[in-house]
Design a protein around this motif. Sequence first.
Motif, PDB file in Angstrom:
ATOM      1  N   ARG A  92     -81.739  42.465  -3.717  1.00  0.00           N
ATOM      2  CA  ARG A  92     -82.412  41.310  -3.111  1.00  0.00           C
ATOM      3  C   ARG A  92     -81.470  40.472  -2.248  1.00  0.00           C
ATOM      4  N   LEU A  93     -80.229  40.337  -2.686  1.00  0.00           N
ATOM      5  CA  LEU A  93     -79.295  39.466  -1.968  1.00  0.00           C
ATOM      6  C   LEU A  93     -78.288  40.235  -1.125  1.00  0.00           C
ATOM      7  N   GLY A  94     -78.273  41.551  -1.294  1.00  0.00           N
ATOM      8  CA  GLY A  94     -77.303  42.347  -0.541  1.00  0.00           C
ATOM      9  C   GLY A  94     -75.874  42.067  -0.954  1.00  0.00           C
ATOM     10  N   ARG A  95     -75.678  41.738  -2.231  1.00  0.00           N
ATOM     11  CA  ARG A  95     -74.346  41.379  -2.692  1.00  0.00           C
ATOM     12  C   ARG A  95     -74.034  42.121  -3.992  1.00  0.00           C
ATOM     13  N   GLN A  96     -73.163  43.110  -3.898  1.00  0.00           N
ATOM     14  CA  GLN A  96     -72.676  43.832  -5.064  1.00  0.00           C
ATOM     15  C   GLN A  96     -71.156  43.782  -5.064  1.00  0.00           C
ATOM     16  N   GLY A  97     -70.566  44.035  -6.220  1.00  0.00           N
ATOM     17  CA  GLY A  97     -69.113  43.939  -6.288  1.00  0.00           C
ATOM     18  C   GLY A  97     -68.570  44.369  -7.632  1.00  0.00           C
ATOM     19  N   GLU A  98     -67.484  43.719  -8.040  1.00  0.00           N
ATOM     20  CA  GLU A  98     -66.769  44.124  -9.249  1.00  0.00           C
ATOM     21  C   GLU A  98     -67.630  43.989 -10.499  1.00  0.00           C
ATOM     22  N   ALA A  99     -68.490  42.996 -10.561  1.00  0.00           N
ATOM     23  CA  ALA A  99     -69.344  42.836 -11.744  1.00  0.00           C
ATOM     24  C   ALA A  99     -70.236  44.058 -11.932  1.00  0.00           C
ATOM     25  N   ASP A 100     -70.822  44.573 -10.842  1.00  0.00           N
ATOM     26  CA  ASP A 100     -71.647  45.783 -10.937  1.00  0.00           C
ATOM     27  C   ASP A 100     -70.828  46.957 -11.443  1.00  0.00           C
ATOM     28  N   ARG A 101     -69.626  47.116 -10.891  1.00  0.00           N
ATOM     29  CA  ARG A 101     -68.785  48.257 -11.297  1.00  0.00           C
ATOM     30  C   ARG A 101     -68.380  48.148 -12.763  1.00  0.00           C
ATOM     31  N   MET A 102     -68.016  46.955 -13.216  1.00  0.00           N
ATOM     32  CA  MET A 102     -67.636  46.763 -14.613  1.00  0.00           C
ATOM     33  C   MET A 102     -68.805  47.067 -15.545  1.00  0.00           C
ATOM     34  N   ALA A 103     -69.993  46.570 -15.195  1.00  0.00           N
ATOM     35  CA  ALA A 103     -71.170  46.781 -16.049  1.00  0.00           C
ATOM     36  C   ALA A 103     -71.539  48.253 -16.117  1.00  0.00           C
ATOM     37  N   ARG A 104     -71.487  48.950 -14.984  1.00  0.00           N
ATOM     38  CA  ARG A 104     -71.829  50.380 -14.989  1.00  0.00           C
ATOM     39  C   ARG A 104     -70.791  51.192 -15.765  1.00  0.00           C
ATOM     40  N   ARG A 105     -69.517  50.822 -15.662  1.00  0.00           N
ATOM     41  CA  ARG A 105     -68.493  51.527 -16.437  1.00  0.00           C
ATOM     42  C   ARG A 105     -68.746  51.356 -17.930  1.00  0.00           C
ATOM     43  N   ARG A 106     -69.075  50.143 -18.330  1.00  0.00           N
ATOM     44  CA  ARG A 106     -69.336  49.910 -19.755  1.00  0.00           C
ATOM     45  C   ARG A 106     -70.570  50.680 -20.205  1.00  0.00           C
ATOM     46  N   GLN A 107     -71.588  50.719 -19.382  1.00  0.00           N
ATOM     47  CA  GLN A 107     -72.797  51.472 -19.717  1.00  0.00           C
ATOM     48  C   GLN A 107     -72.483  52.952 -19.896  1.00  0.00           C
ATOM     49  N   ALA A 108     -71.696  53.518 -18.993  1.00  0.00           N
ATOM     50  CA  ALA A 108     -71.334  54.937 -19.085  1.00  0.00           C
ATOM     51  C   ALA A 108     -70.494  55.203 -20.328  1.00  0.00           C
ATOM     52  N   THR A 109     -69.578  54.304 -20.630  1.00  0.00           N
ATOM     53  CA  THR A 109     -68.719  54.484 -21.809  1.00  0.00           C
ATOM     54  C   THR A 109     -69.539  54.430 -23.087  1.00  0.00           C
ATOM     55  N   LEU A 110     -70.458  53.471 -23.192  1.00  0.00           N
ATOM     56  CA  LEU A 110     -71.291  53.366 -24.384  1.00  0.00           C
ATOM     57  C   LEU A 110     -72.163  54.600 -24.569  1.00  0.00           C
ATOM     58  N   SER A 111     -72.654  55.163 -23.478  1.00  0.00           N
ATOM     59  CA  SER A 111     -73.526  56.344 -23.579  1.00  0.00           C
ATOM     60  C   SER A 111     -72.776  57.565 -24.104  1.00  0.00           C
ATOM     61  N   ARG A 112     -71.450  57.564 -23.943  1.00  0.00           N
ATOM     62  CA  ARG A 112     -70.641  58.707 -24.402  1.00  0.00           C
ATOM     63  C   ARG A 112     -69.973  58.459 -25.761  1.00  0.00           C
ATOM     64  N   THR A 113     -70.165  57.296 -26.330  1.00  0.00           N
ATOM     65  CA  THR A 113     -69.445  56.904 -27.538  1.00  0.00           C
ATOM     66  C   THR A 113     -70.235  57.274 -28.786  1.00  0.00           C
ATOM     67  N   ALA A 114     -69.541  57.771 -29.780  1.00  0.00           N
ATOM     68  CA  ALA A 114     -70.136  58.073 -31.083  1.00  0.00           C
ATOM     69  C   ALA A 114     -69.622  57.062 -32.098  1.00  0.00           C
TER      70      ALA A 114
END
Length: 311
Positions: free
Chosen positions: A255-277
């Motif tokens: 909507r705002l055309g503004r992405q950055g480090e917060a998006d990258r940090m959140a996606r990294r955490r999401q990917a890590t959690l999906s692989r964690t047992a």
Amino acid sequence: MLSRTASSLYWIGRYVERAEFTSRLIEATLRLDALSARPAGQAAWESALLVTAADAGFAATGLPNEPQAVSGYLTLSPENPSSIRSCLDAARSNAKSVRTALTRDAWETINRAWLGLRGLATTGGYEETLRLIDMIRAETRGFEGALHRMLRNEAYAFIGLGAAIERADNTARLIDVKYHLLLPEGEKVGGVIDRDQWTTILHTVSANTAYRWLYRNGLKPWQVTEMLVLRPEMPRSLAGATDEIVSHLAFIGRRLGRQGEADRMARRRQATLSRTAIDSIFGQGLHEYLEGFVVENAQLDRAIAQQFRFG
């Protein structure tokens, strides 16, 4: 959207979520204290202070570690920045500054909750405290309902983003305090007190029924932990909150055309959690894992503020 407007909306989400969580924590602790032997009850109130990071502030008051004193400090104390009164004061102040971005229902629930605490000097006894907590929970649930009926725009997303960041932090602290600090000395893991306290955690995050649906072999601490850390279908889990954060950031970015480090940090955490047992979490140490998560969540909060230029 102006940066100060986005900041106010984000903090409305955080403060209302914190007020609701604290009210649930107080209710669960009251019920545990009423049912348990004295050591468990006192440990439960100590843990409530630790979960909300209010232990040092409460100790500075010199008040005794008793239910009425602790519940009053967590509910009404203006000196406690995380008390329900302080959270609702801050939420209402932010809501007033962005009144036109909120629906009438959303504003009125915050205002009614604030009015319900105005002029109160004490929470009263057991029954009076429960009635007060029920009122607060009803209004915060009403705010959540009003939010779901809002237009899906940037205002909605910033409120939801703040609530999800706060929810992740609260759940991580709750599990950590229980697992690392809560069981009284001399009490065995898996005993009556231990089970009561894990049940209290489920009650605090409104997950008793969800646990029974997901797990059929009774109450097991490692399964409670797995559900509240790794199960994305559980809204108050770390994985569930992270999915919500990623979704809100992606929506705002479009909507705002503004992405950055917060998006990258959140996606990294999401990917890590999906692989964690869960075994790997206990293998590295649950306390260390949760402590790291809380630190990372604070870093993500700062990245969001920087990305959207919160004042």
